[in-house]
Design an enzyme around this catalytic site. Sequence first.
Site, short mmCIF file in Angstrom:
data_model
loop_
_atom_site.label_atom_id
_atom_site.label_comp_id
_atom_site.label_asym_id
_atom_site.label_seq_id
_atom_site.Cartn_x
_atom_site.Cartn_y
_atom_site.Cartn_z
N ASP A 148 0.87 -1.18 0.00
CA ASP A 148 0.00 0.00 0.00
C ASP A 148 0.91 1.23 0.00
OD1 ASP A 148 -2.26 1.62 0.21
OD2 ASP A 148 -2.47 1.33 2.35
N PHE A 205 -10.22 0.04 -0.32
CA PHE A 205 -9.90 -0.81 0.82
C PHE A 205 -10.46 -2.20 0.56
CE2 PHE A 205 -9.76 -2.56 5.02
CZ PHE A 205 -8.52 -2.13 5.46
#
Length: 175
Positions: A96, A145
């Site tokens: 990420d 997400f």
Amino acid sequence: MKILLDERELRQGVQRLAAEVNRHYDGAPLTIIGVLTGSVVLLADLIRLLEMPLRVGVVQASSYRGGTEAGELSIQADFMPDIEARHVLLVDDIFDTGNTLVEVVKLVEALQPASVATLVLLRKTGRQRVSYEPDFVGFDIPDEFVVGYGLDYADAYRNLNYLAALEPEDLDRKF
Ligand code: IMP
Ligand code: MG
């Protein structure tokens, strides 16, 4: 929830990764280190497709404090095997910001392995805050997400056999 990768796509991605790793190490002994907790499902599927003599260890890195935003990073390496002079492949669920993997790579490099490479199932587009790139990447995904196949939201959903993006109404659910 919106499904991004189904069971079959995930399996094919892991097979692709395993083939790349087998080719890269060409039979040389390898120590795999999974970054807990998100990598457990990937780790279990991946190692059974690897063909070299293999050792498996884990480190725990936690940055998500319950929500979808990263908190302070802490690394617990008490269960890491001896890796001096060994080829090490770090395995994590998702790249990420990149901070976690960069910190774990630093920690491993300090222990003088023969080499350190990294593998992630997922890389989120446009989120990285480091110049480092993983050596093996399963899928590039949009900046959403995601949960399932080891990834959690507030410790839930790790057991889903597919990968799904959470939608706003999912964020309010209590477990
Ligand atoms: P990074 O340090 O920002 O690269 O974050 C890496 C860690 O944050 C991963 O190992 C995951 O545990 C967690 N993480 C990042 N994005 C997601 C996501 O979309 N869903 C679930 N966990 C995530
Ligand atoms: Mg993680």
